[in-house]
Every structure is written in C-alpha cells, then in structure tokens.
Design a protein around this motif. Structure first.
Motif, PDB file in Angstrom:
ATOM      1  N   ALA A 197       6.670  -5.825   7.353  1.00  0.00           N
ATOM      2  CA  ALA A 197       7.363  -5.926   6.059  1.00  0.00           C
ATOM      3  C   ALA A 197       8.316  -7.104   5.979  1.00  0.00           C
ATOM      4  O   ALA A 197       9.351  -7.031   5.310  1.00  0.00           O
ATOM      5  CB  ALA A 197       8.089  -4.625   5.737  1.00  0.00           C
ATOM      6  N   GLY A 198       7.961  -8.198   6.671  1.00  0.00           N
ATOM      7  CA  GLY A 198       8.738  -9.419   6.559  1.00  0.00           C
ATOM      8  C   GLY A 198       9.775  -9.633   7.625  1.00  0.00           C
ATOM      9  O   GLY A 198      10.517 -10.629   7.579  1.00  0.00           O
ATOM     10  N   GLN A 225      12.857 -19.423  -4.467  1.00  0.00           N
ATOM     11  CA  GLN A 225      13.896 -19.569  -3.449  1.00  0.00           C
ATOM     12  C   GLN A 225      13.576 -18.846  -2.146  1.00  0.00           C
ATOM     13  O   GLN A 225      14.424 -18.807  -1.261  1.00  0.00           O
ATOM     14  CB  GLN A 225      15.222 -19.034  -3.996  1.00  0.00           C
ATOM     15  N   GLY A 226      12.387 -18.250  -2.013  1.00  0.00           N
ATOM     16  CA  GLY A 226      12.075 -17.558  -0.775  1.00  0.00           C
ATOM     17  C   GLY A 226      11.211 -16.338  -1.014  1.00  0.00           C
ATOM     18  O   GLY A 226      10.727 -16.094  -2.119  1.00  0.00           O
ATOM     19  N   VAL A 227      11.012 -15.559   0.054  1.00  0.00           N
ATOM     20  CA  VAL A 227      10.236 -14.323  -0.016  1.00  0.00           C
ATOM     21  C   VAL A 227      11.210 -13.155   0.115  1.00  0.00           C
ATOM     22  O   VAL A 227      12.097 -13.167   0.970  1.00  0.00           O
ATOM     23  CB  VAL A 227       9.162 -14.267   1.086  1.00  0.00           C
ATOM     24  N   PHE A 228      11.032 -12.132  -0.744  1.00  0.00           N
ATOM     25  CA  PHE A 228      11.958 -11.009  -0.802  1.00  0.00           C
ATOM     26  C   PHE A 228      11.185  -9.697  -0.754  1.00  0.00           C
ATOM     27  O   PHE A 228       9.999  -9.632  -1.084  1.00  0.00           O
ATOM     28  CB  PHE A 228      12.790 -11.064  -2.092  1.00  0.00           C
ATOM     29  N   ARG A 229      11.890  -8.636  -0.363  1.00  0.00           N
ATOM     30  CA  ARG A 229      11.325  -7.289  -0.251  1.00  0.00           C
ATOM     31  C   ARG A 229      12.267  -6.303  -0.942  1.00  0.00           C
ATOM     32  O   ARG A 229      13.493  -6.407  -0.821  1.00  0.00           O
ATOM     33  CB  ARG A 229      11.176  -6.920   1.222  1.00  0.00           C
ATOM     34  N   SER A 230      11.667  -5.356  -1.650  1.00  0.00           N
ATOM     35  CA  SER A 230      12.459  -4.287  -2.267  1.00  0.00           C
ATOM     36  C   SER A 230      11.880  -2.938  -1.880  1.00  0.00           C
ATOM     37  O   SER A 230      10.670  -2.714  -1.993  1.00  0.00           O
ATOM     38  CB  SER A 230      12.459  -4.429  -3.789  1.00  0.00           C
ATOM     39  N   ARG A 231      12.751  -2.042  -1.440  1.00  0.00           N
ATOM     40  CA  ARG A 231      12.352  -0.676  -1.094  1.00  0.00           C
ATOM     41  C   ARG A 231      12.653   0.305  -2.232  1.00  0.00           C
ATOM     42  O   ARG A 231      12.379   1.494  -2.097  1.00  0.00           O
ATOM     43  CB  ARG A 231      13.105  -0.213   0.156  1.00  0.00           C
ATOM     44  N   ASP A 232      13.228  -0.188  -3.340  1.00  0.00           N
ATOM     45  CA  ASP A 232      13.694   0.721  -4.386  1.00  0.00           C
ATOM     46  C   ASP A 232      13.250   0.246  -5.773  1.00  0.00           C
ATOM     47  O   ASP A 232      14.038   0.229  -6.712  1.00  0.00           O
ATOM     48  CB  ASP A 232      15.214   0.883  -4.320  1.00  0.00           C
ATOM     49  N   GLU A 233      11.982  -0.113  -5.889  1.00  0.00           N
ATOM     50  CA  GLU A 233      11.392  -0.487  -7.177  1.00  0.00           C
ATOM     51  C   GLU A 233      12.108  -1.671  -7.819  1.00  0.00           C
ATOM     52  O   GLU A 233      12.210  -1.761  -9.041  1.00  0.00           O
ATOM     53  CB  GLU A 233      11.391   0.700  -8.133  1.00  0.00           C
ATOM     54  N   ALA A 267       0.841  -1.195   0.000  1.00  0.00           N
ATOM     55  CA  ALA A 267       0.000   0.000   0.000  1.00  0.00           C
ATOM     56  C   ALA A 267       0.877   1.246   0.000  1.00  0.00           C
ATOM     57  O   ALA A 267       1.892   1.317   0.687  1.00  0.00           O
ATOM     58  CB  ALA A 267      -0.917  -0.004   1.221  1.00  0.00           C
ATOM     59  N   GLY A 268       0.493   2.228  -0.780  1.00  0.00           N
ATOM     60  CA  GLY A 268       1.283   3.443  -0.890  1.00  0.00           C
ATOM     61  C   GLY A 268       2.353   3.380  -1.951  1.00  0.00           C
ATOM     62  O   GLY A 268       2.933   4.406  -2.309  1.00  0.00           O
ATOM     63  N   GLY A 269       2.641   2.178  -2.441  1.00  0.00           N
ATOM     64  CA  GLY A 269       3.518   2.024  -3.599  1.00  0.00           C
ATOM     65  C   GLY A 269       4.992   2.001  -3.325  1.00  0.00           C
ATOM     66  O   GLY A 269       5.786   1.866  -4.264  1.00  0.00           O
ATOM     67  N   GLY A 270       5.427   2.120  -2.074  1.00  0.00           N
ATOM     68  CA  GLY A 270       6.846   2.242  -1.824  1.00  0.00           C
ATOM     69  C   GLY A 270       7.620   0.950  -1.741  1.00  0.00           C
ATOM     70  O   GLY A 270       8.848   0.960  -1.829  1.00  0.00           O
ATOM     71  N   THR A 271       6.943  -0.170  -1.561  1.00  0.00           N
ATOM     72  CA  THR A 271       7.614  -1.442  -1.323  1.00  0.00           C
ATOM     73  C   THR A 271       7.046  -2.512  -2.233  1.00  0.00           C
ATOM     74  O   THR A 271       5.834  -2.576  -2.457  1.00  0.00           O
ATOM     75  CB  THR A 271       7.445  -1.871   0.149  1.00  0.00           C
ATOM     76  N   LEU A 272       7.938  -3.371  -2.731  1.00  0.00           N
ATOM     77  CA  LEU A 272       7.531  -4.548  -3.490  1.00  0.00           C
ATOM     78  C   LEU A 272       7.820  -5.786  -2.665  1.00  0.00           C
ATOM     79  O   LEU A 272       8.850  -5.871  -1.978  1.00  0.00           O
ATOM     80  CB  LEU A 272       8.304  -4.632  -4.810  1.00  0.00           C
ATOM     81  N   PHE A 273       6.910  -6.752  -2.711  1.00  0.00           N
ATOM     82  CA  PHE A 273       7.092  -8.033  -2.047  1.00  0.00           C
ATOM     83  C   PHE A 273       7.054  -9.129  -3.100  1.00  0.00           C
ATOM     84  O   PHE A 273       6.165  -9.161  -3.949  1.00  0.00           O
ATOM     85  CB  PHE A 273       6.005  -8.269  -1.003  1.00  0.00           C
TER      86      PHE A 273
END
Length: 378
Positions: free
Chosen positions: A306-307, A243-251, A232-238
C-alpha cells in the motif's frame, strides 16, 4: 475456461479493440470505430458485452457511442455540438461538399467540449466532462442529465483548470457513494447519489518542510489530481497527484503521502491490483523534462504494501523511450494472475500477465492513446 479479455483503447482517431482468449498470449486488433472521433475513454458491461465510448471534441461535438455487437454497429447519443455544425449551418458550399447539414441542437449545446471518462455504476451510466461537470444516464446512454449537485457546489466558482483544462476525469462508486476527481479542484465525494457533495483534500501526515503548493500549513494535497484507483475490496483509495502519490483509508477524507522511494513525484496514471488490496502500480515521469520516463527507461513501479515501499518493473519494457502515458491510459484485468496494461502517446500498448513481472508490446503504431480500459467476456 478462463474469460476472454478485451482491451478498450481510446485514441485521438477513434476506438480500437484488442481481443484475446483467457491465455492472453495472442491478440487481435479491430477498429478504428466511432467515426474516427477522438475517444478519451471507453467502458464495457461484461454481462451484456455492451461497449460505450466517450468521444468527440470542440470540432466534432461531444457524444457517447454505444455498440451491442462488439463494434460491428454503433449508435451515437449527442450531448453537444461542435464547430463543424457551425460551419455547416453557415456555408452552403460546405454542406454540398460533405453531403450533409448540421446535426440538430444537442441538449447541452455550448456547455461542454469533451468527455474524459465514462463508467457504469449500478444501473446508472456516468460521464465526466470538460468544463468539469458530471452527467448521468439511466437508460444506457440514450439520454443524459447533468448532476447539478456537483455543478452547484459552493467552491465551483473557484475551480482552476489544470494543463488540459478544467476536467472531471475520475469516477468511482459503491452503492449511493460517488467519488470524482477534477483537475485542478481536487477530490469530491457524495453519499447520496450526487445530490450533495463534500470536498476531500486533507492531508493526514504533515510534511517536515513547507509544502510547495499549500505552504507552511501543508494541510491539503495539491488540487491537481491526475487519477484515483480503488484498491481491491474497496477499503483504500490510491491517488496519483501532480505533487506525488497518496493513499486514503477513509474514502478520501484524509490522505497519506506515499511517494517516498519513487524516482519522481510526477505521473499521470495509477492502477490497483484486482485482488490484492495492498498492491498498486504507477508510472513515474519527469515533470519538467518532457513528461517522459526518467532517463528514457520505461518503468512501472509496484508497491505490494500500500505504498510503504516500491519496486521497479522493467523486464520487457524499452530503453530510449520518450513517450507519455496519460491519466486514463493504464488499467488492470481481473484474471487470477493479474494483467496490467498501459498505452502510450506514441501508439503502443504494453501488457503484463504476471502481476507486472514481465511485459510485452501487444500493439503498436496506433494513434495517440488517450485511454485504456479492460472488459472480460464469457
């Protein structure tokens, strides 16, 4: 009054609709639609109520069905022909039996055998295909063009197929920015509406042991991306990866591994909470034990930070559950108390209307469920 909710259910035998009022307690099922063609994914426009379904396969051919009256009537835009047309063209008796001839040659005949995802971003309708390619329509699905900037990416010759083939299955966007995921080629991003593309598969946190896919350097995520959701808000990708679950803060330019605390690094879907940017949901599966819930206990796992930590959610979900939940088959609504929905390959749809705290089976005995999406209606 709260908006009504429609759950769009793509199955191996057509599209089904599940409708409820804003309370989301009682549900009405309609379908199957789209002539019984397999539907991997569907989407809707809440402003107009229009529904699009990405349908077909190697036998039927590939097309996009559209309804402007909640399923009462449908039109089809054919993108490619299938083996049925070959048989009809070659066999007069077959034509007599079916009472029809082959469809005219479609604009992308021989170039694709399935659509895996369909999404409207701004004034453009996009569809992701197998073999991996991105198609765009600027007239609500009547006509289509291939986004050649992606197909002509320098890495394209080296793309390797995942278990379901070389599929483009995830489409996210914001203004001129597009993000797609291809199994098994990874994440690609464009900031000029698809003219040019950048591959974005870099890890931020290096593993303490060699990565099983990328080796000693561990500098890249596994290319077999299963699904991506935008917080929500568009700032983070999940991302749910093989191979697992990942998070990105920079598109997607860099990815953190956030799998610690989950019972398995393998799963297909990931869903983001509609209003809380740090809350996401995954459904871990056994990688080598049939790709079913671990120990047969259907469990959705939620993170509210956020994980950084994970919590199992099981209230109302079954034991002795040996189904699979596929990559497109989990979605959230935008109600104040978030609804989360997932469909199984055994034909059930489960829903939570309290942020995942408790679950109810709202449909059963459907065909194999391939995709779940949610559309709100006034």
């Amino acid at each position: 009054m709260a908006e009504s909710v429609t759950v769009l259910i793509g199955t191996s035998k057509g599209l089904f609709l599940l409708d409820s009022d804003g309370a989301r307690r009682d549900w009405t099922l309609s379908g199957p639609f789209c002539d019984g063609w397999p539907v991997n994914h569907a989407t809707g426009d809440p402003a107009t109520g229009r529904i699009w379904a990405a349908a077909g396969g190697e036998w039927q051919g590939v097309g996009v069905f559209r309804s402007d009256d909640h399923g009462a009537n449908w039109t089809k835009s054919q993108l490619s022909n299938g083996k049925l047309d070959e048989y009809l063209a070659a066999d007069e008796n077959f034509r007599k039996m079916l009472g029809r001839g082959p469809d005219p040659d479609a604009p992308f005949k021989g170039q694709l055998d399935a659509l895996w995802v369909i999404t409207r971003l701004g004034d453009t309708l996009y569809a992701g295909a197998r073999p991996a390619a991105l198609y765009a329509s600027h007239d609500d699905g009547d006509t289509w063009e291939r986004v050649d900037g992606l197909s002509n990416h320098p890495s394209a010759e080296g793309w390797e197929p995942g278990g379901a083939g070389l599929v483009l299955h995830t489409l996210l966007g914001d203004g001129d920015k597009l993000i797609v995921a291809i199994s098994a080629a990874g994440v690609f991003a464009s900031e000029d509406r698809g003219k040019t593309w950048e591959r974005r598969n870099r890890r931020t946190n290096q593993a303490t042991t060699p990565d099983p896919v990328t080796g000693e350097c561990g500098q890249e995520i596994g290319f077999c991306v299963h699904n991506i959701a935008r917080g929500a808000g568009g700032g983070t990708l999940f991302m749910q990866n093989h191979q697992g679950v990942f998070r990105s803060r920079d598109e997607g330019r860099s990815w953190d591994d956030i799998s610690e605390g989950l019972p398995s690094t393998f799963g297909f879907p990931v869903a983001a909470h509609p209003t809380d940017p740090d809350t996401l949901y995954v459904l871990p599966l056994s990688e080598w034990g049939g790709r079913t819930p671990l120990e047969g206990k259907a469990t959705v796992w939620r993170s509210t930070n956020a994980g950084e930590a994970w919590q199992p959610l099981r209230d109302g979900l079954p034991d002795n559950a040996f189904f699979t939940v596929l990559r497109q088959a989990m979605a959230t609504d935008r109600a104040p108390k978030a609804g989360i929905y997932f469909g199984t390959n055994s034909g059930s749809v489960f829903a939570s209307t309290d942020d995942g705290e408790s679950w109810t089976e709202i449909a059963r005995h459907l065909p194999t469920i391939l995709g779940v999406e949610v559309m709100h209606r006034p």
